[in-house]
Design a protein around this motif. Structure first.
Motif, short mmCIF file in Angstrom:
data_model
loop_
_atom_site.label_atom_id
_atom_site.label_comp_id
_atom_site.label_asym_id
_atom_site.label_seq_id
_atom_site.Cartn_x
_atom_site.Cartn_y
_atom_site.Cartn_z
N MET A 1 0.82 -1.22 0.00
CA MET A 1 0.00 0.00 0.00
C MET A 1 0.85 1.26 0.00
O MET A 1 0.35 2.36 -0.30
CB MET A 1 -0.92 0.01 1.23
CG MET A 1 -1.98 -1.08 1.22
SD MET A 1 -2.86 -1.20 2.80
CE MET A 1 -3.70 0.38 2.84
N GLY A 2 2.13 1.12 0.34
CA GLY A 2 3.03 2.27 0.33
C GLY A 2 2.72 3.30 1.40
O GLY A 2 2.95 4.50 1.19
N LEU A 3 2.21 2.89 2.53
CA LEU A 3 1.87 3.81 3.61
C LEU A 3 3.14 4.33 4.28
O LEU A 3 4.11 3.60 4.47
CB LEU A 3 1.00 3.12 4.66
CG LEU A 3 -0.42 2.74 4.26
CD1 LEU A 3 -1.08 1.96 5.38
CD2 LEU A 3 -1.24 3.96 3.90
N THR A 4 3.11 5.61 4.64
CA THR A 4 4.20 6.15 5.45
C THR A 4 4.03 5.63 6.88
O THR A 4 2.93 5.22 7.27
CB THR A 4 4.16 7.68 5.46
OG1 THR A 4 2.94 8.11 6.10
CG2 THR A 4 4.21 8.24 4.04
N PRO A 5 5.10 5.66 7.68
CA PRO A 5 4.98 5.18 9.07
C PRO A 5 3.86 5.89 9.85
O PRO A 5 3.12 5.25 10.60
CB PRO A 5 6.36 5.49 9.66
CG PRO A 5 7.28 5.41 8.50
CD PRO A 5 6.51 5.96 7.35
N TYR A 6 3.72 7.20 9.66
CA TYR A 6 2.70 7.92 10.43
C TYR A 6 1.30 7.68 9.89
O TYR A 6 0.32 7.77 10.64
CB TYR A 6 3.02 9.42 10.47
CG TYR A 6 4.09 9.73 11.48
CD1 TYR A 6 3.81 9.77 12.84
CD2 TYR A 6 5.41 9.95 11.09
CE1 TYR A 6 4.78 10.02 13.78
CE2 TYR A 6 6.40 10.21 12.02
CZ TYR A 6 6.08 10.24 13.37
OH TYR A 6 7.05 10.48 14.30
N ALA A 7 1.18 7.37 8.61
CA ALA A 7 -0.13 6.99 8.08
C ALA A 7 -0.56 5.65 8.70
O ALA A 7 -1.73 5.46 9.06
CB ALA A 7 -0.07 6.88 6.56
N LEU A 8 0.40 4.73 8.83
CA LEU A 8 0.12 3.45 9.50
C LEU A 8 -0.29 3.69 10.94
O LEU A 8 -1.26 3.08 11.43
CB LEU A 8 1.36 2.56 9.45
CG LEU A 8 1.31 1.28 10.29
CD1 LEU A 8 0.22 0.34 9.79
CD2 LEU A 8 2.68 0.57 10.28
N LEU A 9 0.41 4.60 11.62
CA LEU A 9 0.10 4.90 13.01
C LEU A 9 -1.30 5.48 13.16
O LEU A 9 -2.04 5.14 14.09
CB LEU A 9 1.14 5.87 13.56
CG LEU A 9 1.39 5.86 15.07
CD1 LEU A 9 1.89 4.50 15.52
CD2 LEU A 9 2.40 6.94 15.44
#
Length: 426
Positions: free
Chosen positions: A309-317
């Motif tokens: 999905m290519g999520l950034t770490p903070y998007a995952l958070l």
């Protein structure tokens, strides 16, 4: 597996029974394991998860909190804080925040913290015509600090499951816990400065002698905090050993104060046994569920999906934060940790977050869950203490929910707030 969890918990089955059934069904149906192999796996997991030395701290810290709950140590806490907050806008409302902060450092339980401080302050504040909304809301918010400020039962559980240092977890919770308490007090100050009628002035201010007497009333709690946490951070004792020291010190304090009785000790022990059995049975069931999840390769598959999905770490958070808020509507804090950690921890590690920091983040999210209906334990405790409708309790707690959510954001953007003290121990 999610459907099975929803089904069993929706039927009202005990959490630990539901988790064990989900694990057995998953291994038997989804993984196609024969029952004899499932039995061998279950036997090994149950023994290993129930014999961890770190778990011995749980019943001891709970017993310590139960003894304090049943003696006048908690009453002394209120009498000691009252003269010290008279100069602050909001006055006795701050006893909720400061009292919960101090009591959290000797109990490790949010329910014990809320109930103990609440049974003293709610009546006292109502008699003095303080704002009912601010009184209930500050108690709902500050009562949850029992999960974050060490010694925390939830942090011990996280440390065992995530296999990280419990002492470092305790250290990581100190500054975020104090930050939450500071934000709550500043909110009370702001509200009462704008509207002084929320906190009526006392007819007679406390004298210097009463302030000094107040400090003396705080000595038992301060003594227990310094002894328990000091023995851990001085390297003298492990958390489990410090818990034993804390129980003996509580015995000593109650004897010196003239509050000791075998009836109190036995009642406190029975309360600790009931709570500890509940916590440890859920931990055992969660260990079996984690094993089933591992055999089904769910964590590795989820990591692959998140990476694609290519999520950034903070998007995952952010996604995980929303996930935990939703879970908080239906589950208690311990259940949230043990059910979600096998899935979320690999994602967090893959994204490059520190597991110690994630423990603090997770506990903060569980503290938010304590203030959300329909399964917000703090809300139920306050309803029982005040007799107010649950809707009134929820409305009063909502500003403090938002304030804690803001603290979660700050701790996420500045992880050094949580990691500063653990790094000093390295």
């Amino acid at each position: 597996m999610l459907l099975l969890i929803i089904l069993f918990l929706g039927l009202g089955i005990w959490v630990f029974s539901g988790l064990i059934l989900v694990s057995i069904f998953s291994l038997a149906i989804l993984a196609d394991f024969p029952m004899d192999r499932i039995g061998m796996i279950a036997k090994s997991i149950i023994w290993r998860s129930s014999s961890a030395w770190e778990l011995s701290a749980i019943p001891l810290f709970i017993w310590m909190g139960e003894i304090i709950f049943r003696t006048d140590i908690s009453d002394r806490l209120f009498r000691g804080l009252s003269p010290l907050v008279q100069w602050m806008p909001g006055r006795l409302l701050h006893t909720n925040v400061l009292g919960c902060t101090l009591f959290a450092a000797v109990s490790g339980s949010t329910s014990a913290t809320t109930a103990t401080v609440g049974k003293i302050t709610t009546g006292a504040l109502a008699e003095r015509n303080y704002s009912n909304s601010l009184s209930i809301g500050s108690l709902a918010g500050a009562g949850s600090l029992g999960l974050l400020i060490p010694p925390s039962i939830v942090m011990i559980i996280y440390g065992v499951l995530a296999e990280v240092s419990i002492a470092k977890l305790f250290a990581a919770g100190i500054l975020p816990g104090l930050l939450v308490a500071f934000v709550y007090s500043m909110y009370i100050i702001t509200r009462c400065t704008m509207n002084p009628e929320l906190a009526p002035k006392e007819t007679e201010p406390f004298s210097l002698k009463e302030c000094i007497s107040g400090l003396q009333n705080l000595l038992p709690v301060v003594f227990l905090i310094v002894l328990v946490l000091g023995s851990i951070y001085a390297g003298i004792a492990t958390p489990s050993e410090a818990a034993a020291v804390g129980v003996l010190a509580t015995f000593f304090v109650t004897i010196v104060m003239g509050s000791f009785s075998w009836k109190v000790i036995i009642e406190a022990a029975m309360g600790a046994i009931r709570t500890s059995c509940m916590v440890c049975s859920i931990l055992i069931a969660a260990a079996l569920l984690s094993t089933a999840i591992g055999y089904l390769h769910i964590p590795s598959q989820l990591v692959a999906v998140i990476e694609s999905m290519g999520l950034t770490p903070y998007a995952l958070l952010l996604i995980l934060a929303l996930f935990y808020v939703v879970l908080g509507f239906f589950l208690d804090g311990i259940s949230i940790i043990v059910m979600s950690l096998p899935i979320t921890l690999p994602l967090i590690l893959q994204a490059g977050f520190d597991p110690i920091w994630y423990g603090v983040f997770l506990v903060l999210m569980i503290e938010l869950a304590q203030m959300t209906p329909p399964v917000g334990f703090n809300l139920f405790i306050l309803q029982g203490l005040t007799g107010q409708p649950i809707g009134t309790i929820v409305k009063a707690a909502f500003p403090f929910f938002l304030l804690m959510a803001a603290v979660v954001m700050v701790v996420s953007l500045f992880p050094s707030i949580a990691l500063f003290l653990p790094q000093l121990m390295s």
